[in-house]
Scaffold this active site. Structure first.
Site, short mmCIF file in Angstrom:
data_model
loop_
_atom_site.label_atom_id
_atom_site.label_comp_id
_atom_site.label_asym_id
_atom_site.label_seq_id
_atom_site.Cartn_x
_atom_site.Cartn_y
_atom_site.Cartn_z
N HIS A 1 -16.85 42.77 -78.46
CA HIS A 1 -15.54 42.51 -77.89
C HIS A 1 -14.85 41.42 -78.70
O HIS A 1 -15.18 40.25 -78.59
CB HIS A 1 -15.70 42.08 -76.44
CG HIS A 1 -14.41 41.97 -75.69
ND1 HIS A 1 -13.38 42.89 -75.81
CD2 HIS A 1 -13.98 41.05 -74.79
CE1 HIS A 1 -12.39 42.54 -75.01
NE2 HIS A 1 -12.73 41.43 -74.39
N ASP B 1 -15.11 47.99 -80.16
CA ASP B 1 -14.87 47.18 -78.96
C ASP B 1 -14.98 48.04 -77.71
O ASP B 1 -14.23 49.01 -77.54
CB ASP B 1 -13.48 46.54 -79.04
CG ASP B 1 -13.29 45.40 -78.05
OD1 ASP B 1 -13.72 45.54 -76.90
OD2 ASP B 1 -12.72 44.38 -78.44
N SER C 1 -8.44 39.34 -75.72
CA SER C 1 -8.57 40.30 -74.62
C SER C 1 -7.33 40.23 -73.72
O SER C 1 -6.23 40.43 -74.22
CB SER C 1 -9.87 40.03 -73.85
OG SER C 1 -10.23 41.17 -73.12
#
Length: 514
Positions: free
Chosen positions: A483, A453, A227
């Site tokens: 995610h 995602d 991320s």
């Protein structure tokens, strides 16, 4: 109220807390001769600090290996490398395989920005057991986070009020209230953390990582970024392309977007995840308890949120479940398909007047423990984003953009649009319109995108590949939900990533796993 940037990555750094609650260009080297020569004093890890999220000291790994912690000295101001220093907290688990097969250290950043690597790595270590056969697993609290010169803003009771506020104002009075509350929070950050606010940019953290590489004794930085950690990894590759070792970027932030574009992309991403949740629930053999059809599920959620704006329901006493807390909790649950059962249960209870589960989900997003203490994830996240991003959005700007955001997501559009005012009246200017990740000459970097995602939409992976530059990045696509891809435990993804990190096998560009 969560802002769009916070929704990028909080799930990975809070998942363990959530589940327990519910089940219970190139630059010169970042190098100073004295700091690069420092010796780390590794000791058994203490219990996490309040800023890291509190809790117990990490338990040994299944084979008995103990987690070790140390503090690395780094310059407060990288433009004055011989000036004042701060401590960067590190954690590691030594490699489990034969000494002669050890590659080096594998440094993790789990995202946020603002998430503590000291707490996240032990929580998810089982996912990386295979990688530990040839690497020491290492993570850290980036500057401004946890035990690394943490940004401090408001007290726990003030944060309770901050997260209960109306994050989707409907009239001028509510807009004024939101802006005033944002200014109050930002003023508290300046009051309590002025010394560090100018020095928590992603470029500063990247320079810390290069110093870390040297102190750990590695010629190259081997890295696993998730991320926001993909943005940090891209910035590192831009600053130090010759020092890039084997690097994986998973759940990829689009480095070409400004905050407005990122927020709009997230609105679309979370709406897609909500659509997938609704279809999944209503497609099962057993009856879906929160709707008869996918559209009915979404209609009932919209009605719940509208009702909560008028009249909150009991949550975790003495707090009530507000519209904002419910929206935040729903967003948290969409980070992973593993959380969908909690969303179903939470919605079912909320329809019957009990907001406890949705509030637990919201608390996990916001870094609030069961005893009412907050980690500093919110303060650090806002501080890092506002130091990185030049844009300062006004209420008038947001008001003009609302139709576009609502079209992207009837449920999350307003919520994400109004999050753009988080940096209003911030104490220090932002650094750039968007990060520079161009890294000509870097070793191959594996970029992993997940088509489902919600927080870092799939399109960002290709944008990262293009921005890193020709011949640098290799893209791997995972056709899945949630995610990130590696933590999905998909055997194809695991095989490709492990083959790259452990054996140096660069996959064919465009490889697809499903």
């Amino acid at each position: 109220m969560a802002n769009p940037s916070r929704l990028r990555a909080a799930a990975l750094t809070t998942a363990a807390v959530l589940l327990s609650a519910l089940l219970a260009g190139c630059s010169d080297d970042a190098k100073d001769s004295d700091l690069a020569a420092q010796k780390l004093d590794w000791k058994d890890c203490p219990a996490p600090s309040e800023a890291e999220g509190s809790g117990s000291a990490p338990s040994p790994l299944p084979n008995g290996t103990k987690w070790q912690c140390a503090t690395m000295k780094a310059p407060l101001d990288w433009s004055r490398p011989k000036g004042d220093t701060i401590g960067i907290a590190l954690i590691r688990a030594r490699a489990s395989g034969e000494a002669g097969k050890r590659i080096g250290s594998l440094v993790f950043n789990f995202g946020g920005p603002g998430g503590s690597g000291i707490t996240a790595l032990p929580a998810f270590a089982a996912d990386y057991a295979t990688l530990r056969t040839r690497y020491d697993l290492v993570s850290f609290d980036p500057r401004g986070v946890g035990r690394s010169a943490p940004v401090k803003c408001e007290s726990d009771s003030q944060l309770d009020a901050y997260f209960q506020q109306d994050g989707t104002p409907d009239d001028s009075a509510e807009r004024t209230q939101l802006l005033n509350r944002t200014k109050q929070f930002n003023a508290a950050c300046k009051k309590h953390s002025k010394r560090v606010l100018s020095h928590v940019r992603t470029t500063d953290a990247a320079r810390d990582m290069d110093l870390m590489r040297q102190v750990l004794g590695d010629d190259k930085l081997h890295y696993f970024g998730i991320s926001y950690g993909t943005e940090l990894g891209g910035v590192y590759a831009h600053l130090f392309p010759r020092h890039v070792g084997r690097a994986v970027l998973d759940a990829v932030v689009d480095p070409t977007q400004n905050p407005e574009q990122s927020a709009l992309g997230q609105a679309k991403g979370f709406q897609l995840a909500l659509d997938n949740f609704a279809r999944d629930c209503t497609s099962k053999v057993t009856e879906c308890p929160v709707g008869d059809t996918a559209q009915d599920v979404k209609n009932r959620i919209a009605k719940l949120l509208a009702d909560l704006e008028k009249k909150p329901i009991p949550g975790l006493p003495p707090r009530e479940l507000t519209q904002t807390a419910a929206t935040n909790g729903i967003a948290q649950s969409l980070y992973s398909k593993d959380f969908w059962e909690y969303l179903t249960e939470g919605l079912e209870e909320a329809y019957n007047g009990d907001g406890k589960i949705l509030m637990l989900l919201s608390d996990a997003m916001n870094g609030r423990s069961e005893n009412g203490e907050y980690s500093n994830i919110t303060a650090a996240n806002i501080a890092i984003n506002c130091a990185d991003e030049k844009q300062r959005y006004t209420a008038d700007f947001v008001q003009q953009k609302l139709p576009e955001f609502r079209a992207a997501s009837p449920l999350f559009g307003d919520f994400l649009a109004w999050g753009m005012v988080s940096c209003t009246d911030w104490a220090v200017p932002g650094a750039a319109d968007h990060p520079d990740v161009s890294a000509p000459g870097a070793a191959p970097i594996l970029v992993v995108g997940n088509t489902g995602d919600p927080a870092t939409p799939y399109e960002g992976a290709q944008k990262m590949v293009d921005a890193l530059g020709k011949g640098v990045a290799v893209e791997l696509t995972y056709k899945g939900q949630g995610h990130g891809a590696y933590d999905s435990k998909n055997t194809c993804v695991r095989g490709v990533v492990d083959g790259y990190l452990l054996e140096g096998k660069v996959p064919r560009a465009g490889t697809v796993c499903s």
